[in-house]
Design a protein around this motif. Sequence first.
Motif, PDB file in Angstrom:
ATOM      1  N   ASN A  34      -2.994  -3.388   1.054  1.00 48.69           N
ATOM      2  CA  ASN A  34      -3.125  -4.343  -0.048  1.00 48.69           C
ATOM      3  C   ASN A  34      -2.791  -5.783   0.311  1.00 48.69           C
ATOM      4  O   ASN A  34      -3.116  -6.689  -0.450  1.00 48.69           O
ATOM      5  CB  ASN A  34      -2.234  -3.917  -1.222  1.00 48.69           C
ATOM      6  N   ASN A  35      -2.112  -6.015   1.432  1.00 48.18           N
ATOM      7  CA  ASN A  35      -1.708  -7.396   1.724  1.00 48.18           C
ATOM      8  C   ASN A  35      -2.072  -7.881   3.125  1.00 48.18           C
ATOM      9  O   ASN A  35      -1.663  -8.959   3.511  1.00 48.18           O
ATOM     10  CB  ASN A  35      -0.214  -7.577   1.469  1.00 48.18           C
ATOM     11  N   GLY A  37       0.826  -1.208   0.000  1.00 50.49           N
ATOM     12  CA  GLY A  37       0.000   0.000   0.000  1.00 50.49           C
ATOM     13  C   GLY A  37       0.854   1.249   0.000  1.00 50.49           C
ATOM     14  O   GLY A  37       0.508   2.237   0.642  1.00 50.49           O
TER      15      GLY A  37
END
Length: 166
Positions: free
Chosen positions: A123-124, A61
């Motif tokens: 994002n993860n 991100g």
Amino acid sequence: MKYNIFIVFYGFGGFALSILFYLLLYFTILQKNYKPIIITETIFFIIHAFSHLLTILLNPGIPGRQFYNKKSMNNNDMELIECKKCNIVVHRSLNVFHCNICGVCVLNYDHHSFWMGKCIGRNNWFLFYVSTFFISIYLVMSFLSLMAFIIFVHEENIKIQKMSKS
């Protein structure tokens, strides 16, 4: 991205260690033909390995060009915050935090994972928790199956000793 190459390889090192542990367990139990245990543990390990690799490979991100640079900052806008290290300006609502280990800002920063070798962010984070969940289940199952294997081998040794005495 300004990642330290050692930190990135450390994440792949954690992945390699988990594969090594899986292979050790697999070949230990394989000789006694515990197929349901092997199949279940293999499924959990594959899910863990896939989510672990995706967590390592995905951008956590890190803000890109769509965010403000220092020149576009308006002094009247109190909702903007500036990272002096990354030289970017973002909205306060985006929950951006600078990771001193990686040297980058990350959206919705959760923490820096040394096991993954990178930050866990917007994002993860889901894949990180999927990986953590399945490796936890896998390790508990592995421990229980190894204990059963040790007890089974011990019982076989006692039978062999009784047969040799008689």
